[in-house]
Design a protein around this motif. Structure first.
Motif, PDB file in Angstrom:
ATOM      1  N   UNK A   6       0.835  -1.194   0.000  1.00 55.92           N
ATOM      2  CA  UNK A   6       0.000   0.000   0.000  1.00 55.92           C
ATOM      3  C   UNK A   6       0.873   1.249   0.000  1.00 55.92           C
ATOM      4  N   UNK A   7       0.376   2.299  -0.622  1.00 54.55           N
ATOM      5  CA  UNK A   7       1.074   3.578  -0.619  1.00 54.55           C
ATOM      6  C   UNK A   7       1.065   4.179   0.779  1.00 54.55           C
ATOM      7  N   UNK A   8       2.166   4.784   1.133  1.00 50.72           N
ATOM      8  CA  UNK A   8       2.268   5.524   2.375  1.00 50.72           C
ATOM      9  C   UNK A   8       2.782   6.913   1.993  1.00 50.72           C
ATOM     10  N   UNK A   9       1.970   7.924   2.237  1.00 42.45           N
ATOM     11  CA  UNK A   9       2.331   9.301   1.911  1.00 42.45           C
ATOM     12  C   UNK A   9       2.895   9.962   3.161  1.00 42.45           C
ATOM     13  N   UNK A  10       4.060  10.570   3.027  1.00 39.66           N
ATOM     14  CA  UNK A  10       4.672  11.303   4.136  1.00 39.66           C
ATOM     15  C   UNK A  10       4.864  12.740   3.678  1.00 39.66           C
ATOM     16  N   UNK A  11       4.310  13.656   4.454  1.00 38.22           N
ATOM     17  CA  UNK A  11       4.333  15.070   4.068  1.00 38.22           C
ATOM     18  C   UNK A  11       4.569  15.943   5.296  1.00 38.22           C
ATOM     19  N   UNK A  28     -10.792   7.345   4.485  1.00 39.55           N
ATOM     20  CA  UNK A  28     -10.754   8.018   5.774  1.00 39.55           C
ATOM     21  C   UNK A  28      -9.397   8.008   6.457  1.00 39.55           C
ATOM     22  N   UNK A  29      -8.362   7.591   5.759  1.00 36.82           N
ATOM     23  CA  UNK A  29      -7.037   7.508   6.369  1.00 36.82           C
ATOM     24  C   UNK A  29      -6.060   8.496   5.743  1.00 36.82           C
ATOM     25  N   UNK A  30      -6.553   9.692   5.449  1.00 34.30           N
ATOM     26  CA  UNK A  30      -5.703  10.691   4.827  1.00 34.30           C
ATOM     27  C   UNK A  30      -4.463  10.933   5.676  1.00 34.30           C
ATOM     28  N   UNK A  31      -4.638  11.172   6.972  1.00 34.67           N
ATOM     29  CA  UNK A  31      -3.506  11.326   7.894  1.00 34.67           C
ATOM     30  C   UNK A  31      -3.746  10.427   9.091  1.00 34.67           C
ATOM     31  N   UNK A  32      -2.969   9.368   9.189  1.00 35.12           N
ATOM     32  CA  UNK A  32      -3.185   8.340  10.211  1.00 35.12           C
ATOM     33  C   UNK A  32      -2.221   8.464  11.395  1.00 35.12           C
TER      34      UNK A  32
END
Length: 72
Positions: A6-11, A28-32
């Motif tokens: 799965x993609x994991x976005x870090x910003x 619903x998991x935009x920022x977990x």
């Protein structure tokens, strides 16, 4: 560790002064989770993703299909 695809976005968030971690394939998991530095965000993200998958499996929910990017 699970072999998750799965993609994991870090910003970076200037407002929060930390790196935010999200999983766009999960509704619903935009920022977990987050981390004070990039490596902490990665580690927390892996842990959060594993917990998220376990929660889906425990409740019998179908895991979303991972998004794959095509290499050029």
């Amino acid at each position: 560790m699970m072999k998750l695809k799965y993609q994991m976005i870090i910003q970076w968030s200037e407002e929060d002064k930390c790196f935010l971690v999200g999983f766009p394939d999960f509704p619903g998991q935009t920022w977990r989770t987050h981390g004070d530095n990039y490596q902490e965000a990665v580690n927390n993200g892996i842990e959060a993703l594993e917990s998220l998958v376990i929660a889906y499996q425990t409740t019998g929910e179908t895991l979303p299909q991972p998004t794959f990017n095509q290499a050029a």
